[in-house]
Write a protein that holds these residues in place. Structure first.
Motif, PDB file in Angstrom:
ATOM      1  N   ILE A   1       0.793  -1.326   0.094  1.00  0.00           N
ATOM      2  CA  ILE A   1       0.087  -0.043   0.116  1.00  0.00           C
ATOM      3  C   ILE A   1       0.879   1.243   0.101  1.00  0.00           C
ATOM      4  CG2 ILE A   1      -1.870   1.223   1.423  1.00  0.00           C
ATOM      5  CD1 ILE A   1      -2.806  -1.425   2.294  1.00  0.00           C
ATOM      6  N   LEU A   2       0.703   1.953  -0.962  1.00  0.00           N
ATOM      7  CA  LEU A   2       1.382   3.415  -1.159  1.00  0.00           C
ATOM      8  C   LEU A   2       0.594   4.308   0.006  1.00  0.00           C
ATOM      9  CD1 LEU A   2       3.733   4.837  -2.287  1.00  0.00           C
ATOM     10  CD2 LEU A   2       1.960   5.525  -4.172  1.00  0.00           C
ATOM     11  N   ARG A   3       1.597   4.772   0.824  1.00  0.00           N
ATOM     12  CA  ARG A   3       1.205   6.012   1.765  1.00  0.00           C
ATOM     13  C   ARG A   3       1.786   7.275   1.523  1.00  0.00           C
ATOM     14  NH1 ARG A   3       1.509   0.818   5.028  1.00  0.00           N
ATOM     15  NH2 ARG A   3      -0.529   0.399   5.975  1.00  0.00           N
ATOM     16  N   THR A   4       0.928   8.147   1.610  1.00  0.00           N
ATOM     17  CA  THR A   4       1.561   9.517   1.349  1.00  0.00           C
ATOM     18  C   THR A   4       1.151  10.338   2.403  1.00  0.00           C
ATOM     19  OG1 THR A   4      -0.304  10.105   0.261  1.00  0.00           O
ATOM     20  CG2 THR A   4       1.285   9.296  -1.305  1.00  0.00           C
ATOM     21  N   LEU A   5       2.005  11.303   2.625  1.00  0.00           N
ATOM     22  CA  LEU A   5       1.775  12.543   3.790  1.00  0.00           C
ATOM     23  C   LEU A   5       1.042  13.800   3.029  1.00  0.00           C
ATOM     24  CD1 LEU A   5       5.300  12.598   5.261  1.00  0.00           C
ATOM     25  CD2 LEU A   5       3.253  11.715   6.200  1.00  0.00           C
ATOM     26  N   SER A   6       0.106  14.307   3.872  1.00  0.00           N
ATOM     27  CA  SER A   6      -0.563  15.412   3.531  1.00  0.00           C
ATOM     28  C   SER A   6       0.347  16.434   3.568  1.00  0.00           C
ATOM     29  CB  SER A   6      -1.637  15.771   4.238  1.00  0.00           C
ATOM     30  OG  SER A   6      -1.383  15.867   5.591  1.00  0.00           O
TER      31      SER A   6
ATOM     32  N   ALA B   1       3.457  16.925   6.151  1.00  0.00           N
ATOM     33  CA  ALA B   1       4.824  17.172   5.788  1.00  0.00           C
ATOM     34  C   ALA B   1       5.444  18.281   6.327  1.00  0.00           C
ATOM     35  CB  ALA B   1       4.977  17.016   4.069  1.00  0.00           C
ATOM     36  N   GLU B   2       4.739  19.457   6.442  1.00  0.00           N
ATOM     37  CA  GLU B   2       5.088  20.809   6.735  1.00  0.00           C
ATOM     38  C   GLU B   2       5.513  20.637   8.488  1.00  0.00           C
ATOM     39  OE1 GLU B   2       3.390  25.172   7.467  1.00  0.00           O
ATOM     40  OE2 GLU B   2       2.786  24.200   5.552  1.00  0.00           O
ATOM     41  N   ASN B   3       4.672  20.121   9.120  1.00  0.00           N
ATOM     42  CA  ASN B   3       4.849  19.784  10.455  1.00  0.00           C
ATOM     43  C   ASN B   3       6.277  19.069  10.746  1.00  0.00           C
ATOM     44  OD1 ASN B   3       2.618  21.532  11.153  1.00  0.00           O
ATOM     45  ND2 ASN B   3       1.059  19.668  11.194  1.00  0.00           N
ATOM     46  N   LEU B   4       6.354  17.872  10.063  1.00  0.00           N
ATOM     47  CA  LEU B   4       7.271  17.214  10.337  1.00  0.00           C
ATOM     48  C   LEU B   4       8.657  17.628   9.723  1.00  0.00           C
ATOM     49  CD1 LEU B   4       5.831  13.787   8.875  1.00  0.00           C
ATOM     50  CD2 LEU B   4       6.615  14.294  11.469  1.00  0.00           C
TER      51      LEU B   4
ATOM     52  N   LEU C   1      13.482  12.093   9.966  1.00  0.00           N
ATOM     53  CA  LEU C   1      12.145  12.656   9.661  1.00  0.00           C
ATOM     54  C   LEU C   1      12.670  13.432   8.287  1.00  0.00           C
ATOM     55  CD1 LEU C   1      11.147  14.174  13.039  1.00  0.00           C
ATOM     56  CD2 LEU C   1      10.123  12.562  11.591  1.00  0.00           C
ATOM     57  N   SER C   2      13.874  13.871   8.252  1.00  0.00           N
ATOM     58  CA  SER C   2      14.036  14.407   6.999  1.00  0.00           C
ATOM     59  C   SER C   2      14.117  13.701   5.730  1.00  0.00           C
ATOM     60  CB  SER C   2      15.690  14.977   7.082  1.00  0.00           C
ATOM     61  OG  SER C   2      15.723  16.292   8.197  1.00  0.00           O
ATOM     62  N   ARG C   3      14.685  12.409   5.921  1.00  0.00           N
ATOM     63  CA  ARG C   3      14.440  11.239   4.848  1.00  0.00           C
ATOM     64  C   ARG C   3      13.108  11.075   4.493  1.00  0.00           C
ATOM     65  NH1 ARG C   3      18.472   8.713   8.162  1.00  0.00           N
ATOM     66  NH2 ARG C   3      17.282   7.254   8.768  1.00  0.00           N
ATOM     67  N   LEU C   4      12.224  10.857   5.584  1.00  0.00           N
ATOM     68  CA  LEU C   4      10.709  10.843   5.281  1.00  0.00           C
ATOM     69  C   LEU C   4      10.103  11.663   4.615  1.00  0.00           C
ATOM     70  CD1 LEU C   4       8.280   8.970   6.077  1.00  0.00           C
ATOM     71  CD2 LEU C   4       7.926  10.348   7.796  1.00  0.00           C
ATOM     72  N   ILE C   5      10.550  12.886   4.664  1.00  0.00           N
ATOM     73  CA  ILE C   5       9.858  14.240   4.010  1.00  0.00           C
ATOM     74  C   ILE C   5      10.482  14.303   2.735  1.00  0.00           C
ATOM     75  CG2 ILE C   5       9.923  16.675   4.146  1.00  0.00           C
ATOM     76  CD1 ILE C   5       9.891  16.351   7.044  1.00  0.00           C
ATOM     77  N   SER C   6      11.646  13.897   2.399  1.00  0.00           N
ATOM     78  CA  SER C   6      12.223  13.819   1.121  1.00  0.00           C
ATOM     79  C   SER C   6      11.430  12.677   0.235  1.00  0.00           C
ATOM     80  CB  SER C   6      13.746  13.797   1.212  1.00  0.00           C
ATOM     81  OG  SER C   6      14.178  12.245   1.580  1.00  0.00           O
ATOM     82  N   ARG C   7      11.173  11.550   0.853  1.00  0.00           N
ATOM     83  CA  ARG C   7      10.685  10.581   0.017  1.00  0.00           C
ATOM     84  C   ARG C   7       9.031  11.182  -0.202  1.00  0.00           C
ATOM     85  NH1 ARG C   7      11.220   5.561   3.748  1.00  0.00           N
ATOM     86  NH2 ARG C   7      13.251   6.357   4.374  1.00  0.00           N
TER      87      ARG C   7
END
Length: 140
Positions: free
Chosen positions: A103-108, A112-115, A131-137
């Motif tokens: 399942i492809l999960r995406t951040l709103s 993404a801004e809060n993270l 967290l930086s890696r998560l946001i870049s993905r």
């Protein structure tokens, strides 16, 4: 269909196979009527020999759950008219594992801004880097 049934009755091997098939169908119908729905799809009833029904479970957890329900299942089968005095539960592991779809999960955008804000506050720490890696993905 009538010619096919006549062919089965003429051959002793095919007649025995037909009898076994009918027996398995009857035990499956009776089993599905008494077993809880959440367990039914993980079990398969076998043949009834000497008033003992053999049931095959997909894994040990299902087998353990069935063993807890044996008295209820036996009485339910007897009410269905099946001559059963015991049930033998065997684990039969299914060959080939089913691959679950990824399942492809995406951040709103807000998440993404809060993270990103939190990552900036935690810069230099392992959590901040993660967290930086998560946001870049998420931005790709």
């Amino acid at each position: 269909m009538r010619k096919l049934n006549a062919l089965f009755k003429d051959n002793a091997n095919l007649e025995a196979l037909t009898s076994l098939s009918d027996s398995l169908t009857a035990s499956k119908n009776a089993w599905n009527a008494v077993v809880p729905a959440q367990l039914a799809r993980y079990t398969q009833p076998g043949v009834i020999k000497h008033k003992r029904l053999t049931v095959y479970a997909h894994n040990g957890a299902i087998a353990a759950r069935l063993k807890l329900l044996l008295p209820t299942l036996i009485s339910g089968l007897q009410k269905q008219g099946v001559e059963v005095t015991s049930i033998r539960v065997e684990v039969q592991v299914q060959s080939g594992t089913r691959e679950t779809p990824k399942i492809l999960r995406t951040l709103s955008a807000q998440a993404a801004e809060n993270l990103d804000d939190l990552a900036q506050k935690l810069k230099g720490s392992p959590l901040g880097e993660a967290l930086s890696r998560l946001i870049s993905r998420a931005e790709k």
